[in-house]
Design an enzyme around this catalytic site. Structure first.
Site, PDB file in Angstrom:
ATOM      1  N   GLY A   1       4.716  26.653   1.172  1.00 19.36           N
ATOM      2  CA  GLY A   1       4.712  26.063  -0.155  1.00 19.36           C
ATOM      3  C   GLY A   1       3.521  26.582  -0.920  1.00 19.36           C
ATOM      4  O   GLY A   1       2.562  27.093  -0.336  1.00 19.36           O
TER       5      GLY A   1
ATOM      6  N   HIS B   1      16.332  22.091  -7.190  1.00 20.69           N
ATOM      7  CA  HIS B   1      16.722  23.037  -6.155  1.00 20.69           C
ATOM      8  C   HIS B   1      16.057  24.386  -6.399  1.00 20.69           C
ATOM      9  O   HIS B   1      16.135  24.937  -7.501  1.00 20.69           O
ATOM     10  CB  HIS B   1      18.241  23.205  -6.137  1.00 20.69           C
ATOM     11  N   ASP B   2      15.409  24.930  -5.367  1.00 14.55           N
ATOM     12  CA  ASP B   2      14.674  26.183  -5.554  1.00 14.55           C
ATOM     13  C   ASP B   2      15.576  27.328  -5.997  1.00 14.55           C
ATOM     14  O   ASP B   2      15.175  28.179  -6.794  1.00 14.55           O
ATOM     15  CB  ASP B   2      13.887  26.554  -4.294  1.00 14.55           C
TER      16      ASP B   2
ATOM     17  N   GLY C   1      11.047  36.395  -2.391  1.00 17.51           N
ATOM     18  CA  GLY C   1      10.154  37.104  -1.473  1.00 17.51           C
ATOM     19  C   GLY C   1      10.798  38.289  -0.789  1.00 17.51           C
ATOM     20  O   GLY C   1      10.147  39.311  -0.521  1.00 17.51           O
TER      21      GLY C   1
END
Length: 480
Positions: free
Chosen positions: A14, A229-230, A400
């Site tokens: 995080g 929601h990511d 990422g």
């Protein structure tokens, strides 16, 4: 100049990211805090360390405010997981991790009561054992006293927003991951799920993305739901132009591949393809498929580290680039790869079981993981094109995983699409700009994406026709 704080929690780590939106509509980022997440085993179950998360979030808020005034903050996390509150607002138990085995076998038992097709036609969500629907069913069967002690269910970002503000409400994009929300009405599918005898009374009203949660209790900073929601945040930050010829791939622990569409597709063909219609931001729907993702590489890296062979992701990728391409291929979503004790061993065993020569050595094993993801991307993209009638020529890879240049090139080769990789920090960027939109600083999704294009560089990858032909052959073999 607006300074906004995104608190972005993923399954591995995080972080707190301060975004500064200038008067000329450019966004700059400063990561002020990063911390590990991951599950903790308590007794028979795998949980999330919620008290630890809260401490880390408070640290991030302190570091952000030390640098100046923050106009708002908001939290995004992974989907499906939740916590329970008692009648007085107290936490009843730590949230359980979606990889906990308590849901094993639950799908068959549930669908014996309400057919899978009937549920899909209402909620439009991909059937996965980790979904909230099966977690709630398992909780009801295995821990009825916890259910009796509970008054409210909150999904992870809502739960963390509640702990910071005292305001308990459920945001739409995160609720949509549950397999319990009506995809059209955006209300709980209570009537359809009634034969399951689930505690639907724990589910409160659903509020739209951008809703306010009041203020953070210690600082008075306004708290806004970006899109809880990511993936909703990450897709919002895809730097796409207008049109329907692009797809997105949010690349990380999970690979989430999909299209942005105006309304859910709830057909029998969509149900058979096991796609998902998750709630997007600002009225959109994200038609997508969950793919196992870089979880395969992460678990291989952990397995090698346990043997004393610690390597960075860059080192693993370099070894993979030297290995022969397409030597062995697996299904990234095979059940044996969901949570194995030894991922390289599980990969070798799966290759042997499918009549292939198992990969030998680190480079060959990682190459197997990446090539297998590329093949799954091709198969998934073709399925999405069939369902929507669209022809996809550009694949945007964000998150990422977009830093993995080898995987980006494999994705281009496998799909035959031009790949545009970046921004890496798409989830945090989406979180920040959605908060800016809730503040009235941005008008719509088109303007939001224009800010992304103006603020962050991308890399472009073109497919190698020779490799594309090899992936086409591999896809035909897998279909046969």
């Amino acid at each position: 100049m607006a300074r906004i704080l995104a608190l972005d929690l993923g399954a591995e780590s995080g972080r707190g990211v301060v975004g500064t939106l200038s008067d000329n509509q450019k966004l700059s980022l400063e990561e002020v805090h990063r911390f590990p997440t991951g599950g903790i085993k308590l007794g028979a179950h795998l949980h999330w360390n919620l008290p630890g998360f809260l401490v880390e979030l408070q640290t991030a808020i302190k570091k952000a405010t030390d640098g100046g005034t923050i106009s708002s903050l908001g939290i995004d996390t992974w989907g499906v997981d939740f916590g329970l509150l008692g009648p007085s607002g107290e936490l009843v138990a730590l949230p359980v991790h979606y990889r906990d085995p308590r849901t094993v076998g639950g799908e068959a038992r549930l669908y014996a009561k309400v057919p899978k097709a009937e549920i899909f036609a209402k909620v439009g969500i991909q059937s996965m054992a980790l979904n909230t629907l099966f977690q709630v069913a398992a909780l009801t069967e295995q821990s009825p006293k916890l259910v009796d002690a509970s008054a409210k269910l909150l999904f992870m970002p809502d739960l963390l927003h509640y702990l910071l503000t005292g305001t308990a409400q459920i945001e739409y994009t995160i609720a949509s991951t549950s397999q319990m929300l009506d995809a059209k009405s955006r209300k709980w599918a209570t009537e359809t799920l009634a034969p399951l005898n689930l505690p639907m009374h724990l589910l409160g009203p659903v509020v739209p993305d951008g809703s306010a949660y009041g203020t953070e209790l210690t600082t008075g900073i306004p708290v806004l739901a970006p899109g809880g929601h990511d993936t909703a945040c990450a897709v919002a930050a895809v730097p796409a132009e207008l049109g329907e010829s692009w797809a997105y791939l949010s690349s990380g622990t999970w690979s989430l591949m999909g299209l942005e569409i105006p309304s859910p597709i709830l057909t029998a063909d969509a149900e058979a393809a096991n796609v998902t219609n998750e709630g997007g931001v600002l009225g959109t729907i994200r038609l997508l498929k969950n793919i196992g993702g870089l979880w395969l590489v992460q678990e291989c890296r952990r397995a090698y580290a346990r043997l004393g062979n610690e390597r960075s992701y860059d080192q693993l990728t370099r070894l993979a680039s030297d290995a022969a391409p397409l030597a062995a291929l697996i299904d990234p979503d095979h059940p044996s790869l969901y949570a194995p004790d030894d991922m390289p061993k599980a990969i070798r065993e799966l290759c042997a079981a499918t009549g292939q020569t198992p990969p030998e050595g680190v480079g060959a094993t990682i190459r197997c993981c990446l090539d297998s993801l590329g093949l799954k991307y091709r198969i998934t993209l073709q399925m999405l094109e069939r369902l929507t009638g669209r022809k996809i020529t550009t694949l945007h890879i964000v998150g990422g995983g977009s830093q993995n240049r080898l995987l980006n090139q494999i994705a281009a080769d496998a799909t035959g699409c031009t790949v545009i990789a970046g921004p890496v920090e798409a989830t945090a960027i989406g979180n920040l700009l959605l908060q800016a939109r809730a503040q009235g600083l941005i008008t719509d999704l088109a303007e939001l994406r224009s800010i992304v294009r103006a603020s962050f560089p991308v890399e472009t990858y073109h497919p190698d026709p020779t490799m594309t032909a090899r992936f086409i052959e591999a896809a035909e073999r897998s279909a046969g």
